[in-house]
Design a protein around this motif. Structure first.
Motif, mmCIF file in Angstrom:
data_model
loop_
_atom_site.group_PDB
_atom_site.id
_atom_site.type_symbol
_atom_site.label_atom_id
_atom_site.label_comp_id
_atom_site.label_asym_id
_atom_site.label_seq_id
_atom_site.Cartn_x
_atom_site.Cartn_y
_atom_site.Cartn_z
ATOM 1 N N GLY A 275 0.807 -1.220 0.000
ATOM 2 C CA GLY A 275 0.000 0.000 0.000
ATOM 3 C C GLY A 275 0.842 1.274 0.000
ATOM 4 O O GLY A 275 0.341 2.346 0.341
ATOM 5 N N TRP A 276 2.107 1.172 -0.378
ATOM 6 C CA TRP A 276 2.975 2.347 -0.404
ATOM 7 C C TRP A 276 2.880 3.032 -1.773
ATOM 8 O O TRP A 276 2.651 2.379 -2.785
ATOM 9 C CB TRP A 276 4.431 1.938 -0.136
ATOM 10 C CG TRP A 276 4.627 1.247 1.179
ATOM 11 C CD1 TRP A 276 3.798 1.288 2.262
ATOM 12 C CD2 TRP A 276 5.721 0.384 1.538
ATOM 13 N NE1 TRP A 276 4.314 0.516 3.286
ATOM 14 C CE2 TRP A 276 5.488 -0.051 2.868
ATOM 15 C CE3 TRP A 276 6.867 -0.066 0.885
ATOM 16 C CZ2 TRP A 276 6.367 -0.910 3.538
ATOM 17 C CZ3 TRP A 276 7.749 -0.908 1.554
ATOM 18 C CH2 TRP A 276 7.496 -1.325 2.869
ATOM 19 N N ARG A 277 3.059 4.348 -1.781
ATOM 20 C CA ARG A 277 2.994 5.135 -3.021
ATOM 21 C C ARG A 277 4.362 5.735 -3.300
ATOM 22 O O ARG A 277 4.964 6.330 -2.394
ATOM 23 C CB ARG A 277 1.987 6.291 -2.891
ATOM 24 C CG ARG A 277 0.561 5.877 -2.692
ATOM 25 C CD ARG A 277 -0.062 5.350 -4.003
ATOM 26 N NE ARG A 277 -0.943 4.228 -3.669
ATOM 27 C CZ ARG A 277 -1.347 3.294 -4.528
ATOM 28 N NH1 ARG A 277 -0.979 3.334 -5.802
ATOM 29 N NH2 ARG A 277 -2.135 2.307 -4.147
ATOM 30 N N PRO A 278 4.872 5.638 -4.513
ATOM 31 C CA PRO A 278 6.151 6.293 -4.807
ATOM 32 C C PRO A 278 6.046 7.805 -4.622
ATOM 33 O O PRO A 278 5.018 8.411 -4.923
ATOM 34 C CB PRO A 278 6.397 5.967 -6.292
ATOM 35 C CG PRO A 278 5.560 4.765 -6.576
ATOM 36 C CD PRO A 278 4.340 4.897 -5.682
ATOM 37 N N VAL A 279 7.127 8.414 -4.139
ATOM 38 C CA VAL A 279 7.200 9.879 -4.098
ATOM 39 C C VAL A 279 7.805 10.409 -5.398
ATOM 40 O O VAL A 279 7.740 11.608 -5.681
ATOM 41 C CB VAL A 279 8.029 10.415 -2.906
ATOM 42 C CG1 VAL A 279 7.267 10.222 -1.605
ATOM 43 C CG2 VAL A 279 9.415 9.764 -2.836
ATOM 44 N N PHE A 280 8.411 9.508 -6.135
ATOM 45 C CA PHE A 280 9.006 9.878 -7.426
ATOM 46 C C PHE A 280 9.142 8.609 -8.236
ATOM 47 O O PHE A 280 9.465 7.553 -7.710
ATOM 48 C CB PHE A 280 10.400 10.504 -7.231
ATOM 49 C CG PHE A 280 11.108 10.819 -8.529
ATOM 50 C CD1 PHE A 280 10.871 12.028 -9.180
ATOM 51 C CD2 PHE A 280 11.988 9.902 -9.119
ATOM 52 C CE1 PHE A 280 11.504 12.312 -10.389
ATOM 53 C CE2 PHE A 280 12.618 10.187 -10.323
ATOM 54 C CZ PHE A 280 12.382 11.390 -10.957
ATOM 55 N N GLU A 281 8.890 8.709 -9.544
ATOM 56 C CA GLU A 281 9.192 7.564 -10.409
ATOM 57 C C GLU A 281 9.422 8.039 -11.833
ATOM 58 O O GLU A 281 8.835 9.017 -12.283
ATOM 59 C CB GLU A 281 8.083 6.498 -10.361
ATOM 60 C CG GLU A 281 6.682 6.987 -10.632
ATOM 61 C CD GLU A 281 5.624 5.916 -10.319
ATOM 62 O OE1 GLU A 281 5.865 4.703 -10.544
ATOM 63 O OE2 GLU A 281 4.544 6.306 -9.852
#
Lengths: 140, 140
Positions: free
Chosen positions: A27-33
């Motif tokens: 359930g984690w969201r990237p802060v940058f990709e």
């Protein structure tokens, strides 16, 4: 020197497959990709998932192999959550290495491999406090 | 789920050799150690160095290999410190993989392998703030 690790970078071969494991499983969201890396802000440091070829180039070394001799642990708040999280990660592309059971040193834990075969321990360890920001302190 | 990693565990083959790298190279002191593991309290989580055979037994998987497809980073406060820390780690049993230089994305960094061939990046990244407790925040 400061007791400080800034980044854990995992070499991955398929960013979309890895992303699914971390976003749907944890359930984690990237802060940058972008096309070669995704970063997740963690508890006092950053987790990176980086195309393995790019990591090798950055490291100036080829021939990185898997499964590497390391593991990462995510601690949960109760014994019951261990298997629930393991199953959720398996549903998101992981592979159970060890179903949840009690280790000799106490607590409860299991292991799951991410899609690139990096091992995650999911553990309940009541003697290691975790604060609201996720900061974990060693305890006996 | 909480964005939280509790432990990074490195598989090692010689605890005393590993200990020298981390205590003399980084200046870190274990908060706990016995004949198979040493723990270091880090910035919001714990670093463990665990005999590889014990890690494999705990993980329920044999055949962990090195160098694994991952790296850890320790960020420093200035460009000048990058090479100083790399050299200090090399003197404590590490092996330079990449001397300090400027990557395409900015900052300055080099890589050193610990005595078990685990890669450490030593980096100066002025856009990633580090607070007094060593907590690191992603930035662009």
């Amino acid at each position: 020197m400061q007791n400080q690790i800034s980044v854990i970078t995992l070499g991955v071969t398929d960013l979309a497959r890895s992303r699914r494991f971390y976003t749907e499983g944890f359930g984690w969201r990237p802060v940058f990709e972008n096309a070669e890396i995704a970063f997740y802000q963690m508890n006092g440091f950053v987790l990176g998932t980086f195309l393995q070829a790019s990591l090798e180039q950055d490291m100036n070394r080829s021939g990185l192999v898997r499964p590497g001799a390391f593991s990462l642990a995510h601690n949960v708040a109760s014994q019951e959550q261990v298997q629930i999280v393991l199953d959720q990660l398996a549903s998101a592309g992981g592979r159970i290495l060890r179903p949840g059971d009690a280790p000799p040193h106490g607590g409860f834990r299991g292991y799951v491999a991410d899609p690139d075969d990096h091992a995650w321990e999911i553990a309940w360890n009541p003697s290691w406090p975790i604060d609201a920001d996720g900061h974990v302190t060693f305890g006996l």
